[in-house]
Scaffold this active site. Structure first.
Site, PDB file in Angstrom:
ATOM      1  N   GLU A 108       0.835  -1.199   0.000  1.00  0.00           N
ATOM      2  CA  GLU A 108       0.000   0.000   0.000  1.00  0.00           C
ATOM      3  C   GLU A 108       0.871   1.250   0.000  1.00  0.00           C
ATOM      4  O   GLU A 108       0.392   2.352   0.238  1.00  0.00           O
ATOM      5  CB  GLU A 108      -0.918   0.001   1.222  1.00  0.00           C
ATOM      6  CG  GLU A 108      -1.884  -1.165   1.270  1.00  0.00           C
ATOM      7  CD  GLU A 108      -2.801  -1.115   2.470  1.00  0.00           C
ATOM      8  OE1 GLU A 108      -3.819  -0.405   2.403  1.00  0.00           O
ATOM      9  OE2 GLU A 108      -2.482  -1.781   3.481  1.00  0.00           O
ATOM     10  N   SER A 129       7.201   4.629   2.116  1.00  0.00           N
ATOM     11  CA  SER A 129       8.099   4.829   0.978  1.00  0.00           C
ATOM     12  C   SER A 129       9.410   4.088   1.185  1.00  0.00           C
ATOM     13  O   SER A 129      10.059   4.236   2.222  1.00  0.00           O
ATOM     14  CB  SER A 129       8.403   6.318   0.782  1.00  0.00           C
ATOM     15  OG  SER A 129       7.258   7.030   0.388  1.00  0.00           O
ATOM     16  N   ALA A 167       2.445   2.755   8.261  1.00  0.00           N
ATOM     17  CA  ALA A 167       1.863   3.776   7.396  1.00  0.00           C
ATOM     18  C   ALA A 167       2.698   5.051   7.422  1.00  0.00           C
ATOM     19  O   ALA A 167       3.115   5.523   8.482  1.00  0.00           O
ATOM     20  CB  ALA A 167       0.431   4.069   7.847  1.00  0.00           C
ATOM     21  N   GLY A 179      21.569   8.480   7.545  1.00  0.00           N
ATOM     22  CA  GLY A 179      22.230   9.302   8.557  1.00  0.00           C
ATOM     23  C   GLY A 179      21.454   9.474   9.841  1.00  0.00           C
ATOM     24  O   GLY A 179      21.934  10.152  10.769  1.00  0.00           O
ATOM     25  N   ARG A 193      11.387   2.757  16.427  1.00  0.00           N
ATOM     26  CA  ARG A 193      10.238   3.414  17.047  1.00  0.00           C
ATOM     27  C   ARG A 193      10.632   4.817  17.486  1.00  0.00           C
ATOM     28  O   ARG A 193      11.827   5.154  17.548  1.00  0.00           O
ATOM     29  CB  ARG A 193       9.758   2.610  18.245  1.00  0.00           C
ATOM     30  CG  ARG A 193      10.760   2.593  19.419  1.00  0.00           C
ATOM     31  CD  ARG A 193      10.398   1.590  20.473  1.00  0.00           C
ATOM     32  NE  ARG A 193      10.770   0.243  20.050  1.00  0.00           N
ATOM     33  CZ  ARG A 193      10.604  -0.835  20.822  1.00  0.00           C
ATOM     34  NH1 ARG A 193      10.047  -0.723  22.007  1.00  0.00           N
ATOM     35  NH2 ARG A 193      10.980  -2.017  20.396  1.00  0.00           N
TER      36      ARG A 193
END
Length: 379
Positions: free
Chosen positions: A250, A270, A293, A316, A355
């Site tokens: 997705e 992406s 997402a 980086g 995270r």
């Protein structure tokens, strides 16, 4: 049949015979303006196989002169096709499906209206012609090779930017020069998109368990392994990129990016390509990973990794390590002696969970405890 086998053996014993890397017969599409060849489509392709068929081509088309060429393109005549098909008459009643014979017969049936070409690649060098680029794109999309396994350097510059209406390419200059005539006669084509690459579904029939919910989301040259699902919305798969197993996509799989089996590319996520945002290193995502997402991935991920929603992990990016024995066990050869790492240093490791600490805003990485499993009913 014995005569055919003997013929092929004799041809292949000739001193000038060569075995191409890939070859195919395709139908040409031409500019409406100057009759230049602008696109070629294939119904099937051959990769490291079917050298019996190529032996017939070699003999009937006098191909010895192309032995030292990296690639070649040769237009086929009606006489060529008739002579070539004579060699395959012994297969007419064997009850088997021979894709090359089917292709040749279809070409002969349409030779009075269309023009057909033999395209061959002898060496995997940077392509020199538009037909060889399209042959390589088919090898990728038909899963003969995986992304990054073929030399596509300079391919973009060999393809013409075209207006596509259905499966028909239109020369943009032709549309400009004839705009009034076409519009006022109500024959101006409905333009679906303008690009150098056709869409995957214009030329490729996917596997029964592969779903593409929007034709605009996948370019020809994308490699979609069986079981892949490409959802609408923000999803996209570029050429020379794709999946290696059942994947839920997705998000965006950019040029040269690869996603392993069982992984989930979340909505709007992406994976950076080699042309944007990276140091040029192609990005791979391992098996059973989850890209949350709107996350961004700019490093190579091993298996069983998670990037939480909305987080950008670039080469980086500095991340704080949350070390535990399970993380060491998953990556026994890595030196976990530091408390802060650049994300690039963690490239390729397994079972990472990236995270964001909601208390102090720090990027952190620890051991992934989540088991990523796709819904089998969807793949």
């Amino acid at each position: 049949m014995n005569n055919f086998n003997s013929f092929c053996e004799n041809v292949q014993n000739e001193k000038d015979f060569f075995k191409p890397l890939a070859f195919a017969v395709g139908v040409g599409y031409f500019s409406q303006l100057n009759k230049e060849l602008i696109y070629i489509d294939f119904a099937n392709v051959n990769y490291l196989q079917n050298y019996g068929t190529f032996s017939v081509f070699f003999k009937e088309l006098n191909l010895a002169k192309y032995k030292d060429e990296s690639e070649f393109v040769l237009e086929l005549t009606k006489d060529n096709l008739e002579k070539i098909l004579k060699h395959f008459e012994c297969f007419n009643n064997d009850g088997k499906k021979h894709e090359n014979i089917i292709t040749l017969k279809a070409a002969l049936e349409n030779i009075d209206q269309e023009r057909f070409f033999l395209v061959a690649i002898n060496k995997d060098e940077a392509p020199k012609s538009m037909p060889s680029v399209y042959l390589k794109l088919h090898l990728l999309s038909r899963q003969f090779v995986k992304p990054r396994e073929l030399n596509l350097n300079g391919a973009f510059g060999l393809l013409k930017n075209l207006a596509w209406s259905g499966n028909i390419p239109y020369d943009l200059e032709y549309l400009r020069e004839n705009e009034a005539k076409l519009k006022f006669s109500k024959t101006y084509p409905i333009i679906d998109f303008v690009d150098k690459f056709p869409r995957f579904l214009q030329s490729i029939i996917p596997a029964d368990n592969t779903r593409i919910l929007d034709t605009s989301k996948v370019r020809l040259g994308a490699h979609l392994a069986n079981g892949t699902t490409i959802m609408p919305g923000a999803s996209y798969v570029n050429f020379n990129a794709g999946t290696l197993g059942s994947v839920m996509c997705e998000g965006r799989i950019s040029s040269s990016a690869i996603v392993g089996a069982g992984s989930d590319v979340g909505g709007g996520a992406s994976i950076l390509g080699v042309l944007s945002g990276t140091d040029g290193t192609p990005i791979s995502v391992g098996k059973s990973c989850l890209l949350g997402a709107n996350s961004v991935t700019g490093i190579v991920l091993g298996d069983d990794c998670v990037i939480d929603a909305g987080i950008a992990i670039l080469a980086g990016s500095k991340v704080e390590l949350l070390l535990c024995d399970n993380l060491k066990n998953a990556n026994p050869n890595f030196d976990f002696s530091k408390s802060i790492y650049k994300a690039k240093e963690l490239s390729g490791l397994n079972a990472l969970h990236f995270r964001l600490n909601s208390t102090n805003g720090k990027l952190q990485v620890g051991f992934n405890k989540k088991a990523i499993k796709l819904n089998k009913d969807l793949h």
